[in-house]
Design an enzyme around this catalytic site. Structure first.
Site, PDB file in Angstrom:
ATOM      1  N   HIS A  39     -14.854   5.781 -17.111  1.00 51.67           N
ATOM      2  CA  HIS A  39     -14.106   4.772 -16.347  1.00 51.67           C
ATOM      3  C   HIS A  39     -12.761   4.519 -17.001  1.00 51.67           C
ATOM      4  O   HIS A  39     -12.677   4.268 -18.208  1.00 51.67           O
ATOM      5  CB  HIS A  39     -14.921   3.474 -16.285  1.00 51.67           C
ATOM      6  N   ASP A  45      -2.047   0.571  -5.331  1.00 45.77           N
ATOM      7  CA  ASP A  45      -3.300   0.899  -6.007  1.00 45.77           C
ATOM      8  C   ASP A  45      -4.429   0.316  -5.169  1.00 45.77           C
ATOM      9  O   ASP A  45      -4.528  -0.899  -5.019  1.00 45.77           O
ATOM     10  CB  ASP A  45      -3.308   0.300  -7.419  1.00 45.77           C
ATOM     11  N   MET A  46      -5.272   1.182  -4.613  1.00 42.92           N
ATOM     12  CA  MET A  46      -6.299   0.691  -3.693  1.00 42.92           C
ATOM     13  C   MET A  46      -7.591   1.485  -3.810  1.00 42.92           C
ATOM     14  O   MET A  46      -7.574   2.688  -4.067  1.00 42.92           O
ATOM     15  CB  MET A  46      -5.798   0.773  -2.252  1.00 42.92           C
ATOM     16  N   LYS A  63     -11.518   5.324   8.466  1.00 35.94           N
ATOM     17  CA  LYS A  63     -10.324   5.706   7.694  1.00 35.94           C
ATOM     18  C   LYS A  63     -10.621   5.692   6.191  1.00 35.94           C
ATOM     19  O   LYS A  63     -10.301   6.636   5.468  1.00 35.94           O
ATOM     20  CB  LYS A  63      -9.162   4.778   8.032  1.00 35.94           C
TER      21      LYS A  63
END
Length: 336
Positions: A119, A177-178, A227
């Site tokens: 991570h 950032d998503m 989407k």
């Protein structure tokens, strides 16, 4: 919820102490702490210092390498494969971004596939790293299965985030950032930690029903239905499958098994803004775009139109001045 406001430099030093106590070198601990505090400063607490305890647990049980040996294998004039030796993903991704920036400055474009990582925290950190070098960037990573595909009742892909960074001449960079889910899993964890309810489009229970109680969340929903599902698939292909790693349900879980390496994959693409046009023209035009967006008439309930990343940048200015709010339980752990 009780909380505490902490100076960001103090917060960073507390994280460094926890990580060095777990046998991480001071240099690497500084990088990890910087990435985590970066997230908290931007108001993205789900990727902030609350993650420290998890990293320490994984280090102590052998599921992450405190002293990795990184290796870089050239795959073409503009591409390398970066092996993180199962170290801390924050350090791995920062080093890999340095490689990508170097490639794009030499060749106009750089592509770095990352393998054997873990991570890596908020991807915005690494796009900002590139923007500070006047470099365009795209960063993505796959995560373990937690999101139900559109039309499905059980999870397949992870939250599979993607981030873009565009440097400007005078303005701060545009940074998007998503997660490809409606929210990152960390936001569910933060809601549990702070005792808050969540919107019913964040997650579903074990029967696939939307819930407001974060403790009942079993899986997450894709952003925008089909989407977000499609984008999550794209990320898994360009990270796991492209680099020869795992994908979908085959990705090692973040929680539960702390003894096994996660062997995550990331993809970094960097572009020199002067690849097609004069770099100064590109940077100036980004400034113009930001100015014109700021000039757009705001809708009712909004004071202005902001560009992606700007709300977080404004929050960072505030928190650097006034301190970072964190849950009391997290502060007590860091200070223990």
């Amino acid at each position: 919820m009780t909380g505490k406001v902490v100076n960001h430099e103090t917060l960073k030093s507390l994280v460094v102490k926890k990580l060095t106590d777990a046998k991480v070198s001071n240099d690497q601990a500084e990088v990890v702490a910087d990435v985590l505090v970066h997230a908290d400063l931007r108001g993205v607490s789900s990727h902030g210092v609350l993650r420290t305890e998890h990293y320490v647990k994984r280090l102590s049980e052998g599921g992450m390498n405190a002293n990795p040996n990184f290796s870089v294998t050239k795959k073409g004039s503009s591409a390398v494969l970066f092996d993180g030796d199962n170290g801390m993903g924050h350090v791995i991704t920062k080093e890999a971004m340095d490689e990508a920036i170097k490639l794009s400055k030499e060749n106009g474009i750089g592509i770095v596939g990352v393998i054997n990582s873990s991570h890596c925290g908020a991807l915005s950190y690494f796009t900002q790293q590139a923007a500070e070098q006047e470099t365009i960037s795209m960063v993505m990573t796959h995560t373990d299965s937690a999101v139900v595909p559109f039309g499905g009742a059980e999870p397949f892909f992870g939250t599979n985030p993607i981030a873009y960074g565009f440097p400007a001449k005078n303005h701060r960079p545009i940074i998007l950032d998503m997660a490809t889910s409606n929210v990152a899993l960390g936001k569910i964890l933060h809601a549990r930690e702070t005792g808050k309810d969540i919107p019913d489009n964040w997650g579903v229970d074990e029967k696939g029903n939307p819930v407001n109680d974060p403790h009942l969340v079993k899986n997450l929903l894709p952003s925008g239905g089909p989407k977000g599902y499609g984008l999550g698939l794209v990320v898994d292909v360009l990270t796991g499958i492209l680099t020869g790693g795992s994908f979908g349900p085959g990705i090692s879980p973040m929680y539960g098994d702390y003894k096994s390496n996660r062997e995550l994959s990331h993809l970094i693409v960097t572009i020199d803004p002067g690849l097609f046009i004069d770099k100064n023209e590109f940077l100036t035009n980004i400034d113009q775009m930001i100015n014109e967006l700021h000039d757009v008439k705001p809708a009712d309930g909004f004071s202005s139109v902001l560009v992606p990343g700007e709300p977080e940048q404004l929050k960072e200015v505030e928190y650097k001045s006034e301190g970072v709010p964190i849950p009391q339980s997290i502060f007590d752990y860091l200070n223990s």
